[in-house]
Scaffold this active site. Structure first.
Site, PDB file in Angstrom:
ATOM      1  N   ASP A  67     -11.718 -31.175 -37.688  1.00 55.81           N
ATOM      2  CA  ASP A  67     -12.124 -31.323 -39.091  1.00 55.81           C
ATOM      3  C   ASP A  67     -13.623 -31.075 -39.260  1.00 55.81           C
ATOM      4  OD1 ASP A  67     -11.717 -31.794 -41.771  1.00 55.81           O
ATOM      5  OD2 ASP A  67     -11.777 -33.982 -41.588  1.00 55.81           O
ATOM      6  N   LEU A  88      -2.187 -24.489 -18.626  1.00 52.82           N
ATOM      7  CA  LEU A  88      -2.497 -25.332 -19.790  1.00 52.82           C
ATOM      8  C   LEU A  88      -1.423 -25.104 -20.845  1.00 52.82           C
ATOM      9  CD1 LEU A  88      -4.450 -27.078 -21.593  1.00 52.82           C
ATOM     10  CD2 LEU A  88      -5.518 -24.928 -22.277  1.00 52.82           C
ATOM     11  N   HIS A 114     -14.194 -21.874 -41.026  1.00 52.73           N
ATOM     12  CA  HIS A 114     -12.918 -21.753 -40.298  1.00 52.73           C
ATOM     13  C   HIS A 114     -13.032 -20.681 -39.202  1.00 52.73           C
ATOM     14  CE1 HIS A 114     -11.261 -24.472 -43.137  1.00 52.73           C
ATOM     15  NE2 HIS A 114     -11.156 -23.625 -44.135  1.00 52.73           N
TER      16      HIS A 114
HETATM   17  C1  IPE Z   1      -6.545 -32.604 -41.435  1.00 47.19           C
HETATM   18  O1  IPE Z   1      -7.742 -32.214 -42.025  1.00 47.19           O
HETATM   19  C2  IPE Z   1      -5.774 -31.445 -40.994  1.00 47.19           C
HETATM   20  C3  IPE Z   1      -6.436 -30.477 -40.138  1.00 47.19           C
HETATM   21  C4  IPE Z   1      -7.567 -30.578 -39.499  1.00 47.19           C
HETATM   22  C5  IPE Z   1      -5.681 -29.299 -39.965  1.00 47.19           C
HETATM   23  P1  IPE Z   1      -8.008 -32.421 -43.568  1.00 47.19           P
HETATM   24  O2  IPE Z   1      -9.456 -32.192 -43.739  1.00 47.19           O
HETATM   25  O3  IPE Z   1      -7.102 -31.615 -44.374  1.00 47.19           O
HETATM   26  O4  IPE Z   1      -7.662 -33.960 -43.740  1.00 47.19           O
HETATM   27  P2  IPE Z   1      -7.792 -34.921 -44.993  1.00 47.19           P
HETATM   28  O5  IPE Z   1      -6.787 -34.467 -45.995  1.00 47.19           O
HETATM   29  O6  IPE Z   1      -9.188 -34.822 -45.487  1.00 47.19           O
HETATM   30  O7  IPE Z   1      -7.485 -36.286 -44.454  1.00 47.19           O
HETATM   31  C1  IPE Z   2     -10.574 -28.533 -41.032  1.00 49.62           C
HETATM   32  O1  IPE Z   2     -11.752 -28.379 -41.721  1.00 49.62           O
HETATM   33  C2  IPE Z   2      -9.742 -27.277 -41.016  1.00 49.62           C
HETATM   34  C3  IPE Z   2      -8.537 -27.333 -41.845  1.00 49.62           C
HETATM   35  C4  IPE Z   2      -8.072 -28.366 -42.486  1.00 49.62           C
HETATM   36  C5  IPE Z   2      -7.795 -26.093 -41.923  1.00 49.62           C
HETATM   37  P1  IPE Z   2     -11.845 -28.645 -43.266  1.00 49.62           P
HETATM   38  O2  IPE Z   2     -11.591 -27.370 -43.987  1.00 49.62           O
HETATM   39  O3  IPE Z   2     -10.999 -29.792 -43.655  1.00 49.62           O
HETATM   40  O4  IPE Z   2     -13.385 -29.030 -43.415  1.00 49.62           O
HETATM   41  P2  IPE Z   2     -14.027 -30.123 -44.372  1.00 49.62           P
HETATM   42  O5  IPE Z   2     -13.327 -31.418 -44.099  1.00 49.62           O
HETATM   43  O6  IPE Z   2     -13.812 -29.653 -45.779  1.00 49.62           O
HETATM   44  O7  IPE Z   2     -15.460 -30.127 -43.991  1.00 49.62           O
HETATM   45 MG    MG Z   3     -11.346 -31.809 -43.817  1.00 54.07          MG
END
Ligand code: IPE
Ligand code: IPE
Ligand code: MG
Length: 253
Positions: free
Chosen positions: A26, A137, A43
């Site tokens: 995240d 792995l 990403h």
């Molecule tokens: C959780 O991340 C899912 C992934 C990293 C793929 P999110 O950023 O979407 O989570 P929430 O919704 O903020 O908890």
């Molecule tokens: C996690 O990073 C990746 C996915 C959920 C695909 P985020 O896109 O949630 O990044 P933040 O939380 O907005 O910084």
């Molecule tokens: Mg996020």
């Protein structure tokens, strides 16, 4: 009786390398925002860190790495971002699978794949088939995955398979139908990006995992950061309900 049939009765030693690491990657969006870049740039950078993490696991002989790439709730994001994430997934599969295969990595994708476009589904099936005999792995990508979805799809399969035992199903009955049936439960769960929640990741399997939360954003989570998480894990005493004295042999177990 029920207590002793719990799937968490085996105590893996934590002083060693974790056998299975599960990660919520995240913070990509915030990483990009800090640099005045579009979220998708975060990403894209995140994919590079996946590569680094895979290398680190191979070097450390960590057998299972499970990464949350797209949750069943992430469809709620703006359409543009969802589309770009899917394109990135396709590109990563096209570009990385040969190298993964060469390095002995077995790739699996878990989640409800039926919602992905046919081309992506075909790439996933192909990557899984190509790497199926690799053992260095086991890399699992959770995509359109939700922990509740996983438990429900397993229950539905179980109901088909063992209708006569309905009302008397045990933990061990459901486990072969869960998406992660091939792996031991995660020893170490890492979430980057500062949020301290599970976000519907591996609900069943994280029952006794050690949790590590870090404010470091995923695109900054390099090998040194990973080693900090492992060092934290190695300090933990995993008790699985027992007392500390039982574990250190100071009293009869
Ligand atoms: C959780 O991340 C899912 C992934 C990293 C793929 P999110 O950023 O979407 O989570 P929430 O919704 O903020 O908890
Ligand atoms: C996690 O990073 C990746 C996915 C959920 C695909 P985020 O896109 O949630 O990044 P933040 O939380 O907005 O910084
Ligand atoms: Mg996020």
């Amino acid at each position: 009786m029920a207590l002793f049939s719990s799937s968490t009765r085996h105590i893996p030693p934590s002083a060693q390398m974790p056998a299975h690491v599960a990660v919520i990657m995240d913070g990509n969006g915030r990483w990009a925002k800090k640099r005045f870049l579009p979220r998708v740039a975060g990403h894209a950078k995140g994919v590079e860190l996946v590569r680094e993490m895979v290398r680190a696991c191979l070097e450390r002989k960590i057998r299972y790495l499970t990464l949350f790439a797209f949750s069943s709730e992430n469809w709620r994001r703006p359409q543009d971002e969802v589309t770009l994430l899917m394109q990135l997934f396709v590109k990563a599969l096209e570009q990385e699978v040969t190298k993964l295969d060469r390095n002995g990595v077995r790739l699996r994708v878990v989640g409800d794949l039926s919602r992905f476009e046919p081309r992506l589904q075909a790439l996933i099936r192909d990557a899984e088939a190509r790497t199926e005999t690799n053992t260095a792995l086991e890399l699992t990508i959770a995509a359109n995955y939700g922990g509740r979805w996983d438990i429900m799809q397993a229950v539905n399969q179980l109901a088909q398979a063992m209708p006569d035992k309905q009302g008397n199903w045990e933990e061990g009955d459901i486990e072969p139908y869960l998406s992660m049936h091939f792996a031991p439960e995660p020893d170490l769960f890492i979430r980057t990006g500062g949020e301290e929640r599970i976000s519907n990741f591996l609900l069943w399997q994280l029952a006794y995992s050690e949790f590590y939360f870090t404010p470091t954003l995923w695109p900054d989570f390099d090998t040194a950061e990973f080693d900090k998480a492992i060092a934290s894990f190695q300090q933990r005493e995993r008790r699985f309900g027992r007392t500390s004295e039982q574990l250190t042999g100071q009293t009869d177990a």
